[in-house]
Design a protein around this motif. Sequence first.
Motif, PDB file in Angstrom:
ATOM      1  N   GLY A  13       0.821  -1.211   0.000  1.00  0.00           N
ATOM      2  CA  GLY A  13       0.000   0.000   0.000  1.00  0.00           C
ATOM      3  C   GLY A  13       0.851   1.256   0.000  1.00  0.00           C
ATOM      4  N   ALA A  14       1.910   1.243   0.810  1.00  0.00           N
ATOM      5  CA  ALA A  14       2.780   2.415   0.877  1.00  0.00           C
ATOM      6  C   ALA A  14       3.528   2.598  -0.439  1.00  0.00           C
ATOM      7  CB  ALA A  14       3.770   2.266   2.038  1.00  0.00           C
ATOM      8  N   LEU A  15       3.909   1.481  -1.045  1.00  0.00           N
ATOM      9  CA  LEU A  15       4.604   1.533  -2.342  1.00  0.00           C
ATOM     10  C   LEU A  15       3.680   2.149  -3.400  1.00  0.00           C
ATOM     11  CD1 LEU A  15       7.116   0.640  -4.030  1.00  0.00           C
ATOM     12  CD2 LEU A  15       5.954  -1.528  -4.409  1.00  0.00           C
ATOM     13  N   LEU A  16       2.448   1.641  -3.467  1.00  0.00           N
ATOM     14  CA  LEU A  16       1.454   2.150  -4.421  1.00  0.00           C
ATOM     15  C   LEU A  16       1.215   3.637  -4.227  1.00  0.00           C
ATOM     16  CD1 LEU A  16      -1.370  -0.556  -4.468  1.00  0.00           C
ATOM     17  CD2 LEU A  16      -0.037   0.289  -6.405  1.00  0.00           C
ATOM     18  N   ALA A  17       0.968   4.024  -2.962  1.00  0.00           N
ATOM     19  CA  ALA A  17       0.645   5.414  -2.666  1.00  0.00           C
ATOM     20  C   ALA A  17       1.799   6.333  -3.045  1.00  0.00           C
ATOM     21  CB  ALA A  17       0.305   5.572  -1.182  1.00  0.00           C
ATOM     22  N   SER A  18       3.033   5.903  -2.741  1.00  0.00           N
ATOM     23  CA  SER A  18       4.175   6.789  -2.989  1.00  0.00           C
ATOM     24  C   SER A  18       4.492   6.867  -4.484  1.00  0.00           C
ATOM     25  CB  SER A  18       5.401   6.324  -2.199  1.00  0.00           C
ATOM     26  OG  SER A  18       5.790   5.027  -2.589  1.00  0.00           O
ATOM     27  N   LEU A  19       4.230   5.780  -5.218  1.00  0.00           N
ATOM     28  CA  LEU A  19       4.462   5.827  -6.665  1.00  0.00           C
ATOM     29  C   LEU A  19       3.391   6.680  -7.338  1.00  0.00           C
ATOM     30  CD1 LEU A  19       5.479   2.126  -7.481  1.00  0.00           C
ATOM     31  CD2 LEU A  19       6.968   4.140  -7.377  1.00  0.00           C
TER      32      LEU A  19
ATOM     33  N   PHE B 190       7.726   8.594  -3.744  1.00  0.00           N
ATOM     34  CA  PHE B 190       8.655   7.483  -3.523  1.00  0.00           C
ATOM     35  C   PHE B 190      10.073   8.023  -3.657  1.00  0.00           C
ATOM     36  CE2 PHE B 190      11.422   4.069  -4.865  1.00  0.00           C
ATOM     37  CZ  PHE B 190      11.010   2.995  -4.091  1.00  0.00           C
ATOM     38  N   ARG B 191      10.897   7.743  -2.680  1.00  0.00           N
ATOM     39  CA  ARG B 191      12.263   8.230  -2.776  1.00  0.00           C
ATOM     40  C   ARG B 191      13.205   7.248  -2.107  1.00  0.00           C
ATOM     41  NH1 ARG B 191      11.213  13.469  -1.658  1.00  0.00           N
ATOM     42  NH2 ARG B 191      10.372  13.369  -3.747  1.00  0.00           N
ATOM     43  N   LYS B 192      14.221   6.808  -2.816  1.00  0.00           N
ATOM     44  CA  LYS B 192      15.224   5.927  -2.232  1.00  0.00           C
ATOM     45  C   LYS B 192      16.061   6.745  -1.262  1.00  0.00           C
ATOM     46  CE  LYS B 192      16.897   2.012  -4.911  1.00  0.00           C
ATOM     47  NZ  LYS B 192      17.904   1.702  -5.929  1.00  0.00           N
TER      48      LYS B 192
ATOM     49  N   GLY C 278      -4.318  -4.571   4.732  1.00  0.00           N
ATOM     50  CA  GLY C 278      -2.977  -4.020   4.849  1.00  0.00           C
ATOM     51  C   GLY C 278      -2.669  -3.012   3.749  1.00  0.00           C
ATOM     52  N   VAL C 279      -3.104  -3.311   2.525  1.00  0.00           N
ATOM     53  CA  VAL C 279      -2.855  -2.391   1.408  1.00  0.00           C
ATOM     54  C   VAL C 279      -3.538  -1.045   1.677  1.00  0.00           C
ATOM     55  CG1 VAL C 279      -3.324  -1.940  -1.037  1.00  0.00           C
ATOM     56  CG2 VAL C 279      -2.476  -4.190  -0.328  1.00  0.00           C
ATOM     57  N   PHE C 280      -4.789  -1.094   2.114  1.00  0.00           N
ATOM     58  CA  PHE C 280      -5.492   0.156   2.446  1.00  0.00           C
ATOM     59  C   PHE C 280      -4.777   0.897   3.582  1.00  0.00           C
ATOM     60  CE2 PHE C 280      -9.278  -1.614   0.259  1.00  0.00           C
ATOM     61  CZ  PHE C 280      -9.608  -0.501  -0.490  1.00  0.00           C
ATOM     62  N   PHE C 281      -4.372   0.151   4.594  1.00  0.00           N
ATOM     63  CA  PHE C 281      -3.717   0.759   5.763  1.00  0.00           C
ATOM     64  C   PHE C 281      -2.398   1.416   5.334  1.00  0.00           C
ATOM     65  CE2 PHE C 281      -1.428   0.105  10.017  1.00  0.00           C
ATOM     66  CZ  PHE C 281      -2.071   1.160  10.634  1.00  0.00           C
ATOM     67  N   GLY C 282      -1.603   0.690   4.575  1.00  0.00           N
ATOM     68  CA  GLY C 282      -0.324   1.221   4.113  1.00  0.00           C
ATOM     69  C   GLY C 282      -0.516   2.442   3.228  1.00  0.00           C
ATOM     70  N   PHE C 283      -1.553   2.398   2.380  1.00  0.00           N
ATOM     71  CA  PHE C 283      -1.863   3.519   1.494  1.00  0.00           C
ATOM     72  C   PHE C 283      -2.159   4.772   2.324  1.00  0.00           C
ATOM     73  CE2 PHE C 283      -4.362   6.124  -1.391  1.00  0.00           C
ATOM     74  CZ  PHE C 283      -3.747   5.915  -2.622  1.00  0.00           C
TER      75      PHE C 283
ATOM     76  N   GLY D 169       8.389   0.525   1.998  1.00  0.00           N
ATOM     77  CA  GLY D 169       7.564   0.582   0.786  1.00  0.00           C
ATOM     78  C   GLY D 169       7.689   1.897   0.043  1.00  0.00           C
ATOM     79  N   GLU D 170       7.907   3.006   0.761  1.00  0.00           N
ATOM     80  CA  GLU D 170       8.054   4.284   0.051  1.00  0.00           C
ATOM     81  C   GLU D 170       9.526   4.609  -0.217  1.00  0.00           C
ATOM     82  OE1 GLU D 170       6.511   7.804   1.956  1.00  0.00           O
ATOM     83  OE2 GLU D 170       7.539   7.428   3.832  1.00  0.00           O
ATOM     84  N   GLY D 171      10.369   3.572  -0.150  1.00  0.00           N
ATOM     85  CA  GLY D 171      11.751   3.729  -0.594  1.00  0.00           C
ATOM     86  C   GLY D 171      12.772   4.017   0.486  1.00  0.00           C
TER      87      GLY D 171
END
Lengths: 180, 174
Positions: free
Chosen positions: A85-91, A96-98, B10-15, B101-103
């Motif tokens: 979810g975090a990957l999707l949202a940040s992309l 998204f940033r390394k 989890g996907v919703f939560f992470g989003f 997940g956000e890098g």
Amino acid sequence: MSSNGGWNPYLAGALVGILAVMSVVVTTQILGKGSYLGASTTFVRGAGLIEKQIMPENVTQNDYFVRTKIKVDWQMMFVIGIFCGALLASLSDGSFRKEKIPPMWRERFPYGVWCRAVAAFGGGVIAIFGARLAGGCPSGHGLSGVMQLSLSGLVAMAGFMVGGIVIARAIYGGREYPWT
Amino acid sequence: MDLVLGLITGVFFGFLLQKGRVLRFEKQIGFLRLIDMTIIKFMLSAILVGMVGIYLFLDLGMIQLNVKSTVLGAQIIGGLMFGVGWAIFGYCPGTAVGALGEGRIHALWGIFGMLVGAALYAEAYPELSETLLKWGVVGKVTLPELLQVNHWVVIGGFFFVVMAFFVWCEKNRL
């Protein structure tokens, strides 16, 4: 919209509240038992699954691993979902940033990646040990526990904050306490 | 089925964690330094909405509570210990995975640490279950049960306090 392009934290938080309730209602209907949000038990199961490959008898004979039932379960998939979810949202919004070292950390400890790695590893060990001792983390105790007005959630959350605030302010300093 | 539901939730939560920007190291430590209240605004909003929803569906008989047992020694010592680790690492278990997940690959070090810490806890458990985990056992109890009042009274009080805190945060631009 706030300055960093994110959603208003009150709104995003309220949506998490709805998600938490929906999760309990839906899992109660479909699975017969409500699933409240939580994350830290997954690290026990993760550790158990890895240890099983190396020293299987250690896992089958350990009380805690036996109690926790080492398998892929709802919560482990939930934690994997957080990553997705975090990957999707940040992309989706280009945030998204390394990043190898958090900027705030680098400013305080300009000693490179290894310094950060060792501290983060040690901090992780202490954090999960404390969370398992307390019986949950800010998701299980903080969100799910306090949401149910459970005493354990309130006491644990108070402990998380007191311990965290004292140490963070000792490491980085803060401004004057807001009430002084 | 439970695995699929877990993944979707989890996907919703992470989003939402990512969109709320609470996965940032600077936001986590910013709160612990008491200079940025973003994560606590997020968390208390979730708790408030969740609390109303959970007790509403409970009153309707559609769900049951799942309260963790209170053991004062374990929650106080474990809670403080978690706080120490949180301040050093900069993430809690859920946000660590989200940050990755956000890098923010530096979260990986702490995730390894948490796997090792969990294994260590399993080793220490037989000892702890005879000591700390027996100190101050109160059992599975909620605040309304403890105070012997209707849960909506407590929720009302909680709502009032949280709202006052939010107003205070906005006034002080925290």
